[in-house]
Design an enzyme around this catalytic site. Structure first.
Site, PDB file in Angstrom:
ATOM      1  N   SER A 177       0.814  -1.216   0.000  1.00 53.83           N
ATOM      2  CA  SER A 177       0.000   0.000   0.000  1.00 53.83           C
ATOM      3  C   SER A 177       0.846   1.264   0.000  1.00 53.83           C
ATOM      4  CB  SER A 177      -0.896  -0.012   1.246  1.00 53.83           C
ATOM      5  OG  SER A 177      -1.506   1.237   1.437  1.00 53.83           O
ATOM      6  N   THR A 179      -4.895   2.648  -7.594  1.00 56.74           N
ATOM      7  CA  THR A 179      -6.238   2.476  -7.026  1.00 56.74           C
ATOM      8  C   THR A 179      -7.065   3.721  -7.296  1.00 56.74           C
ATOM      9  OG1 THR A 179      -5.344   1.049  -5.314  1.00 56.74           O
ATOM     10  CG2 THR A 179      -7.536   1.967  -4.916  1.00 56.74           C
ATOM     11  N   HIS A 194     -12.894  -2.815  -3.370  1.00 56.55           N
ATOM     12  CA  HIS A 194     -12.086  -2.463  -2.201  1.00 56.55           C
ATOM     13  C   HIS A 194     -12.588  -3.272  -0.991  1.00 56.55           C
ATOM     14  CE1 HIS A 194      -9.129   0.919  -1.457  1.00 56.55           C
ATOM     15  NE2 HIS A 194      -9.284   0.488  -0.222  1.00 56.55           N
TER      16      HIS A 194
HETATM   17  C1  LIG Z   1      -7.450  -3.033   6.326  1.00 51.17           C
HETATM   18  C2  LIG Z   1      -7.504  -2.794   4.854  1.00 51.17           C
HETATM   19  C3  LIG Z   1      -6.686  -1.827   4.290  1.00 51.17           C
HETATM   20  C4  LIG Z   1      -6.702  -1.615   2.917  1.00 51.17           C
HETATM   21  N1  LIG Z   1      -5.847  -0.695   2.385  1.00 51.17           N
HETATM   22  C5  LIG Z   1      -5.805  -0.538   1.048  1.00 51.17           C
HETATM   23  C6  LIG Z   1      -4.876   0.364   0.465  1.00 51.17           C
HETATM   24  O1  LIG Z   1      -4.106   1.025   1.149  1.00 51.17           O
HETATM   25  N2  LIG Z   1      -4.879   0.466  -0.890  1.00 51.17           N
HETATM   26  C7  LIG Z   1      -5.717  -0.267  -1.693  1.00 51.17           C
HETATM   27  O2  LIG Z   1      -5.693  -0.139  -2.911  1.00 51.17           O
HETATM   28  N3  LIG Z   1      -6.596  -1.136  -1.157  1.00 51.17           N
HETATM   29  C8  LIG Z   1      -6.652  -1.292   0.181  1.00 51.17           C
HETATM   30  N4  LIG Z   1      -7.536  -2.183   0.711  1.00 51.17           N
HETATM   31  C9  LIG Z   1      -8.387  -2.997  -0.177  1.00 51.17           C
HETATM   32  C10 LIG Z   1      -7.677  -4.301  -0.562  1.00 51.17           C
HETATM   33  O3  LIG Z   1      -6.597  -4.058  -1.436  1.00 51.17           O
HETATM   34  C11 LIG Z   1      -8.639  -5.260  -1.277  1.00 51.17           C
HETATM   35  O4  LIG Z   1      -9.227  -4.607  -2.371  1.00 51.17           O
HETATM   36  C12 LIG Z   1      -9.749  -5.796  -0.358  1.00 51.17           C
HETATM   37  O5  LIG Z   1      -9.280  -5.989   0.951  1.00 51.17           O
HETATM   38  C13 LIG Z   1     -10.258  -7.112  -0.921  1.00 51.17           C
HETATM   39  O6  LIG Z   1     -11.373  -7.547  -0.220  1.00 51.17           O
HETATM   40  P1  LIG Z   1     -11.326  -8.620   0.974  1.00 51.17           P
HETATM   41  O7  LIG Z   1     -10.752  -7.916   2.164  1.00 51.17           O
HETATM   42  O8  LIG Z   1     -12.767  -8.949   1.152  1.00 51.17           O
HETATM   43  O9  LIG Z   1     -10.491  -9.784   0.513  1.00 51.17           O
HETATM   44  C14 LIG Z   1      -7.568  -2.381   2.088  1.00 51.17           C
HETATM   45  C15 LIG Z   1      -8.387  -3.342   2.669  1.00 51.17           C
HETATM   46  C16 LIG Z   1      -8.365  -3.561   4.029  1.00 51.17           C
HETATM   47  C17 LIG Z   1      -9.239  -4.637   4.609  1.00 51.17           C
END
Ligand SMILES: Cc1cc2nc3c(=O)[nH]c(=O)nc-3n(C[C@H](O)[C@H](O)[C@H](O)COP(=O)(O)O)c2cc1C
Length: 357
Positions: free
Chosen positions: A104, A152, A247
């Site tokens: 990230s 993103t 996301h």
């Molecule tokens: C705690 C957390 C932090 C996240 N931070 C980012 C991030 O900084 N950048 C990003 O593109 N996606 C972020 N995401 C989204 C994840 O990349 C991903 O799309 C998502 O977690 C997938 O769904 P799932 O948690 O149901 O597997 C985050 C998700 C979570 C749960």
């Protein structure tokens, strides 16, 4: 209770409530996330017989990088709140599992420590209001060995912007490394910048894709695409592929799900570029279904975060290995000798969410 539910429970009890809440949070009333989870779970396979599945081949490539499993780790912020080693532990687990790590923009772990894990990694980009800062970050990530950028685009408005909206940003965290954003920027980098320089840019147009590719020299995947026409626009702008994602249901409660959008995006790109997917994937069967629908690989988010919180590197490794082992079993059960043999005919169309018209 599935093993992932059990893992979530174990992770939650060891975390401060504000951290556990941040990870579990979803946009709106959680309806998109609930629909993602239920949608993958509702899919049914149409198994084949008389295929040789003595050996099942799980290897593939993602943007040219070989991986031993198509189960990849999604970029997630604030991993040092799960474990002091953060992405360094996640990266070591990904390396051991033959996977790939998304890192990230909001990581508190230096790029050199991520690179030292040996895992192939992609740097996730939130374009900042001050493009000069984004340029610094992607140049540093490229120099440290990131193999691609994941741009993103689904977070230009956060659920927290809504009055009374369910928060997904850690605004109530005490100060510390886990709260800091974009820690790959130094105080010197930030000196003399306008206030709000690190805020996410909201004025992005298609030129940003080519610009990022140019300044980094890396392929750019666009994450957060939920429409076939947008996927084509991303490719026309120079993207190397797209990640179909809500996301993890954190973007917009009333959004179409990634599962529902995936077939439309795959059809629109028609093999011109790689399509990856995430959001709500919790089992090897879900990964198999994603690949059958045309995804090159699937990211998992929260399960890896919970693994890190519960058991550090070993916890993430266990999540990746378990999902991969489940995938291998499903391949045998549906009569697919390799991940490449997964095709839409292996799924019962009646169990797929209807295609948007
Ligand atoms: C705690 C957390 C932090 C996240 N931070 C980012 C991030 O900084 N950048 C990003 O593109 N996606 C972020 N995401 C989204 C994840 O990349 C991903 O799309 C998502 O977690 C997938 O769904 P799932 O948690 O149901 O597997 C985050 C998700 C979570 C749960």
């Amino acid at each position: 209770m599935s093993w992932v539910d059990d893992l979530e429970h174990r992770a939650r009890v060891g975390l401060p409530a504000y951290v556990a809440g941040y990870v579990a949070a979803a946009a709106g009333g959680g309806e998109c996330l609930a629909e993602e989870l239920a949608g993958w779970e509702a899919l049914r396979f149409r198994p084949r017989v008389l295929t040789d599945t003595g050996d099942v081949d799980l290897t593939t490539t993602v943007l040219g990088t070989p991986v031993r499993t198509p189960v990849l780790v999604a970029p997630m912020a604030q991993q040092v709140a799960a474990h002091p080693d953060g992405e360094a532990a996640t990266g070591r687990a990904a390396a051991a599992a033959g996977s790939l790590l998304g890192v990230s923009t909001n990581t508190a772990v230096p790029f050199a420590d991520v690179a030292a894990t040996g895992a192939p990694w992609w740097y996730q980009v939130y374009v900042m209001a001050d493009r000069g800062l984004t340029r610094l970050l992607v140049e540093r990530a490229a120099a440290a060995g990131a193999r691609a950028l994941v741009l993103t685009l689904d977070t230009t408005a956060l659920a927290t912007d809504a009055p009374g909206g369910q928060g997904v940003e850690p605004t109530d965290w005490p100060p510390g490394p886990a709260r800091a954003r974009a820690t790959a920027l130094t105080s010197e980098d930030l000196a003399d910048r306008d206030q709000g320089a690190t805020a996410m840019a909201r004025d992005l147009d298609a030129d940003v894709v080519g610009w990022l590719a140019e300044v980094s020299g890396l392929p750019v995947l666009v994450k957060g695409v939920l429409r076939g026409d947008d996927a084509v626009r991303c490719l026309d702008a120079g993207a190397a592929g797209v990640v179909v994602s809500t996301h993890g249901g954190r973007r917009l409660g009333s959004s179409v799900t990634a599962l529902r959008a995936l077939p439309e995006v795959v059809a629109a790109l028609d093999g011109r570029a790689e399509v990856l997917v995430d959001s709500g994937i919790r089992s090897g069967a879900h990964v198999a279904a994603a690949l059958a629908l045309g995804a090159r690989a699937a990211f998992v988010g929260r399960p890896a975060w919970w693994g890190l919180a519960a058991d550090g590197e070993a916890g993430v490794r266990s999540v990746l290995d378990r999902l991969t082992a489940e995938l291998a079993l499903v391949l045998r059960q549906v009569g697919a000798p390799s991940v490449r043999a997964l095709a839409p005919d292996l799924l019962d169309p009646a169990t797929l969410p209807a295609r948007p018209r």
